[in-house]
Design a protein around this motif. Structure first.
Motif, PDB file in Angstrom:
ATOM      1  N   THR A  77      49.842 -98.734 -14.446  1.00 62.29           N
ATOM      2  CA  THR A  77      50.985 -99.072 -15.280  1.00 62.29           C
ATOM      3  C   THR A  77      50.795 -98.626 -16.730  1.00 62.29           C
ATOM      4  OG1 THR A  77      52.248-100.900 -16.167  1.00 62.29           O
ATOM      5  CG2 THR A  77      50.081-101.435 -15.408  1.00 62.29           C
ATOM      6  N   GLY A 103      54.863-108.846 -17.512  1.00 63.91           N
ATOM      7  CA  GLY A 103      55.222-107.439 -17.314  1.00 63.91           C
ATOM      8  C   GLY A 103      54.701-106.562 -18.438  1.00 63.91           C
ATOM      9  N   ALA A 104      54.541-107.157 -19.616  1.00 71.55           N
ATOM     10  CA  ALA A 104      54.060-106.389 -20.774  1.00 71.55           C
ATOM     11  C   ALA A 104      52.558-106.566 -20.962  1.00 71.55           C
ATOM     12  CB  ALA A 104      54.799-106.840 -22.022  1.00 71.55           C
ATOM     13  N   PHE A 105      51.851-106.854 -19.880  1.00 72.78           N
ATOM     14  CA  PHE A 105      50.427-107.178 -19.975  1.00 72.78           C
ATOM     15  C   PHE A 105      49.626-106.075 -20.662  1.00 72.78           C
ATOM     16  CE2 PHE A 105      46.137-107.862 -18.143  1.00 72.78           C
ATOM     17  CZ  PHE A 105      45.955-109.146 -18.613  1.00 72.78           C
ATOM     18  N   ASN A 106      50.074-104.828 -20.471  1.00 69.62           N
ATOM     19  CA  ASN A 106      49.298-103.716 -21.041  1.00 69.62           C
ATOM     20  C   ASN A 106      49.719-103.312 -22.444  1.00 69.62           C
ATOM     21  OD1 ASN A 106      47.429-103.382 -19.110  1.00 69.62           O
ATOM     22  ND2 ASN A 106      48.405-101.662 -18.092  1.00 69.62           N
ATOM     23  N   LEU A 107      50.799-103.900 -22.954  1.00 70.44           N
ATOM     24  CA  LEU A 107      51.219-103.562 -24.309  1.00 70.44           C
ATOM     25  C   LEU A 107      50.358-104.337 -25.308  1.00 70.44           C
ATOM     26  CD1 LEU A 107      55.124-103.603 -24.295  1.00 70.44           C
ATOM     27  CD2 LEU A 107      53.579-101.687 -23.929  1.00 70.44           C
ATOM     28  N   PRO A 108      50.195-103.782 -26.514  1.00 71.05           N
ATOM     29  CA  PRO A 108      49.511-104.563 -27.552  1.00 71.05           C
ATOM     30  C   PRO A 108      50.298-105.835 -27.839  1.00 71.05           C
ATOM     31  CG  PRO A 108      49.792-102.268 -28.218  1.00 71.05           C
ATOM     32  CD  PRO A 108      50.552-102.437 -26.949  1.00 71.05           C
ATOM     33  N   GLY A 109      49.584-106.914 -28.137  1.00 68.54           N
ATOM     34  CA  GLY A 109      50.206-108.224 -28.280  1.00 68.54           C
ATOM     35  C   GLY A 109      51.399-108.271 -29.228  1.00 68.54           C
TER      36      GLY A 109
END
Lengths: 238, 350, 299
Positions: A77, A103-109
């Motif tokens: 992802t 769903g946004a687990f891989n985006l920067p916080g």
């Protein structure tokens, strides 16, 4: 238009079970590609193999010039692919908001909030039930949440596995409208599996016909529709 | 030297018979029906307690024993048992009556324990059922260790030898009897395998919802299987006690009578009777060899008995990793024999 | 009063043991039978360290945490994960943990024999009550056991509710495949859970001999009680083991005193039956445990 996804001579399956044979597929930037075929022909396995949820025996999967067929499942992802699965597509015990955050687990916080606003502006109905537990939603609402969650990772390519399966005609139309809207507004590339051909032929730019693990046709939706032999034999339409 | 080997093989045979019966009970529950019974030790202990409680009382009643001894059965049990032994040496019929009555009671005890432990458990899903039965398995050990009147508390009791009449052939006779028990269970399982019941059991194992939708009362059938398994375990427990002529709660451990059978069955293959037989034999042999040659390992700074635990655990992990179906895999079974099938197919097809 | 304090202490230790079982079941769907042996290893870390380094066992709590976390992590990586990756059912994984339990039982006993035979330590039966301190008129073990359980439960709860890692752990418990698709590294998260669970068991094991007799089979003999704590507490919420530990601890120590004062001292030896009864009643009438029950009432 530049090429986004290229699948080359892909052989895949589960453990000792060989499901897909020498699959070739291409998808350009902003294109929506449909994969159609009878039940059990390996459509879901194909999407799963891109995500390494099925085993790839040989062949290449190239996304944006990078080979990803050897990557671990949870890393896919981060290359910019979102996946809307047919079953188990939300976390029923989490709230809708938590589903989207996941769903946004891989985006920067710090980008999560911003992205959530973007996604909610694309899929407006979800905003209403943001605080509800996903398990309490109806099938159609759940599908929208799942779609929104799949968009959270800022995908370049979205895999959709039968987004309208099991939904009422009204809910199906709603989902189809959202997908069409998404394609027009964001130029997101899509790989769609769909049984509901009527809905889909309006949206997609290219069709692949998968039968018993082999691609036996590729071309414009109109070409497929005009080939009565294929339509009747494999899709039950005339 | 020869005598030693004879003793070794006779004891091997005796344990083999007991364990084979126990393992086939597990095969019936796990292999056919998918019930992960981690409480085998419960019904086995029940049978063993019956074996520790009943024969000595029957013996006192059937043969001449000083009645004043009965005032404290537990305290005097060694004296009573040896007095009964003396009488039984010349009375095979009395001895066999005691044996049969004990087996009857042990089977009933096993059935009752199966019912008690199975009733709350059968409605639970897979691993919850397993844990429920595992917890149940501890109950009798706690009672036996703390309530002396059953089998004399942790130290146990000695019981009359129902094989005393066989004289020098005593161990041989007892071992063969154990194997007869195993053979009986084997034949019972074989008859189940070929019957419609066997197919129902496998259907419940593979998809209990589908079986229920076809009108099978899944919980009821599971309970019946646990009860049948309990009867077998109870019989095995009683036979074991009668073979060793003694019973002590501390010797009826979860390791020996639940986990060890599990290792044997998983190793041999829970889907095959032959596999279970091979698994049982291999592990009994290994266990006997370790115990017999323990002295040769006395240089180790620990008790070699633990090597057995280590070995069992490692074998189990390796089997589950590389051959989860066990040594011998399940064969498809057909409602009709091959010839009938060909005949039927011939009629239909041609 | 003494039995009240005993019950409180015992409750906290049970809670710590059940915490790990619940955690592992929640995140990886495995009932870990080998958890009892991990507790025993904690006790042996305490024994070894206090014997050779002559400090109070409290001093070695971090060491016990680390050793047991490592053991539990290794159990996951070497034993569970390879078989789980092949798609084994939770039932089969339960059998795997039994196999691991056999191996660890052997290892613990070999180690205890070794300590006894080579170093002449009383490794088959030990108690550290003499090392304990007193605070506000009570044994230190009472305070430290509750501090450990409270800190662990609260920090884990905060982590679950307020961090992305916690969110991922909750997501993993519900839909592992979807969590992978969204980018969660399931293997790493599961490993982390097993380590944390092992660490908690290590703390319990290290504290246990401060008040109660320890022997090589101490954890093994308590595994059914631990299951009772975990299942009675319910695996839905992480505060489950804490409450269930209290209920069971009191039922076992304080409750049996109460019952024996009514019926007579004859019932005391049967106190070990209480957890089994609670477990069976829970499975029968409250299959989701306390937390499931509370959750359902609230809607």
């Amino acid at each position: 238009m530049s090429q986004l996804l290229r699948v080359q001579d892909l052989n895949a399956g589960y453990g000792a079970i060989h499901v897909l044979f020498d699959i070739n597929l291409e998808c350009d930037q902003g294109q929506a590609v449909a994969i159609v075929g009878p039940n059990g022909s390996g459509k879901t396995t194909f999407l799963n193999s891109i995500f390494r949820l099925a085993d790839i025996f040989s062949g290449r999967v190239v996304l944006d010039g990078k080979e990803i067929q050897r990557e671990k499942a949870h890393r896919i992802t981060s290359y910019g692919i979102g996946y809307l699965r047919q079953e188990g597509n939300v976390f029923p015990g989490l709230t809708v908001e938590e589903n989207l955050k996941m769903g946004a687990f891989n985006l920067p916080g710090k980008e999560v909030k911003e992205r959530m606003d973007e996604v909610l502006s694309l899929i407006k109905p979800v905003e209403v039930f943001l605080r509800r537990t996903a398990g309490t939603l109806s099938g159609g609402e759940r599908e929208m949440v799942a779609l929104a969650a799949a968009l959270m990772c800022r995908p370049k390519l979205l895999l959709l596995d039968e987004p309208t399966s099991g939904l009422s005609p009204i809910a199906s139309a709603q989902i189809a409208e959202l997908v069409k809207n998404l394609k027009d507004k964001t130029h997101l590339s899509m790989l769609v599996i769909e049984q509901n051909l009527k809905i889909m032929f309006d949206i997609v730019d290219k069709c692949y016909l998968l039968v018993s693990g082999r691609m036996i046709f590729s071309g414009q939706p109109e070409e497929l529709q005009s080939d009565r032999e294929l339509m009747r034999t494999y899709l039950g339409l005339s | 030297m020869g005598g030693q080997w004879l003793l070794f093989s006779v004891d091997l045979l005796a344990l083999f018979g007991i364990y084979l019966a126990l393992n086939l009970s597990l095969r019936l529950q796990l292999g056919y029906t998918g019930i992960a019974n981690f409480g085998l030790v419960l019904a086995f202990t029940g049978g063993a307690y019956v074996g520790g409680w009943l024969p000595i009382r029957l013996g006192m009643w059937l043969v001449e024993v000083d009645p004043s001894l009965a005032e404290d059965m537990i305290w005097n049990n060694v004296i009573i048992a040896s007095q009964v032994d003396l009488s039984l040496q010349g009375a095979p019929f009395t001895a066999m009556t005691i044996l049969l009555l004990t087996l009857l009671a042990a089977g009933a005890a096993g059935a009752l324990l199966g019912l008690l432990s199975g009733y709350p458990a059968v409605r639970l899903g897979g691993d919850y059922l397993a844990i429920s039965l595992l917890a149940f398995g501890e109950v009798l050990a706690i009672i036996g260790n703390n309530y002396d009147p059953v089998v004399g508390g942790p130290l146990g009791v000695r019981i009359p030898d129902v094989w005393a009449w066989a004289g020098d052939w005593r161990f041989m006779a007892a071992s063969l009897a154990n194997c007869v028990l195993a053979l009986g269970v084997w034949m019972y399982l074989n008859s189940v395998e070929r019957s419609p019941l066997g197919r129902v059991l496998r259907a419940i194992r593979d998809n209990s919802d589908a079986a229920a939708s076809l009108g099978k009362n899944v919980a009821r059938i599971r309970l019946n299987v646990i009860v049948a398994g309990g009867i077998i375990c109870g019989l095995a427990g009683a036979m074991y006690t009668l073979y060793t002529t003694g019973v002590a709660p501390s010797a009826l451990s979860r390791f020996d009578w639940t986990f060890l059978p599990w290792v044997m069955v998983i190793f041999g293959g829970s889907g095959s009777n032959v596999g279970v037989l091979i698994g049982t034999f291999v592990f009994i042999l290994v266990q006997k060899l370790i115990i017999t040659y323990k002295f040769a390992l006395s240089f180790l700074p620990f008790d070699p008995v633990w090597l057995q635990f280590l070995l069992m655990g490692l074998v189990l992990i390796l089997v589950l990793n590389f051959r989860p179906s066990g040594l011998v895999t399940e064969k498809a079974s057909y409602a009709l024999g091959r010839r009938e099938m060909a005949k039927a197919a011939g009629k239909e097809g041609l | 009063m003494a039995s009240f304090i005993d019950a409180l202490t015992y409750s906290a230790l049970l809670g710590l043991m059940g915490f790990g079982l619940t955690l592992i079941r929640r995140t990886t769907g495995v009932w870990n039978v080998a958890h009892g042996e991990v507790v025993t290893i904690g006790a042996y870390v305490a024994l070894t360290a206090t014997s050779f380094l002559s400090h109070s066992p409290y001093f070695f709590l971090p060491l016990a945490f680390i050793v047991c976390a490592a053991v539990s992590g290794i159990i996951f990586l070497a034993g569970i994960e390879p078989i789980r990756a092949k798609g084994a059912s939770s039932m089969l994984l339960l059998v795997v943990t039994i196999a691991i339990s056999l191996i660890t039982i052997a290892a613990i006993n070999i180690y205890a024999d070794y300590l006894q035979n080579v170093f002449h330590l009383a490794s088959k039966n030990f108690l550290f009550a003499r090392f304990d301190f007193t605070l506000w008129g009570q044994m230190g073990i009472l305070w430290s056991a509750w501090a450990a359980l409270g800190a662990l439960t609260v920090s884990y709860y905060l982590m679950l509710q307020h961090t992305r890692l916690g969110l991922a752990l909750r997501a993993l418990a519900e839909q592992p495949a979807l969590a992978i698709v969204m980018g969660a590294n399931v293997k790493a998260l599961s490993f982390l859970s097993w380590c944390l669970a092992g660490g908690a068991a290590g703390l319990a094991g290290c504290l246990f001999p401060m008040r109660f007799q320890c022997h090589p089979g101490v954890g093994t003999s308590m595994i059914a009680t631990m299951f009772a704590v975990s299942i009675f507490g319910g695996i839905e919420k992480m505060y489950g083991p804490l409450f269930a530990g209290l209920v069971l601890g009191f039922a076992q120590i304080y409750g049996i005193d109460l019952i024996s004062s009514w019926i007579g001292p004859g019932v005391i030896p049967f106190k070990d039956l209480i957890p089994m009864i609670v477990l069976l009643l829970t499975l029968q009438f409250l299959p989701e445990g306390l937390s499931g029950f509370v959750g359902r009432r609230r809607g």
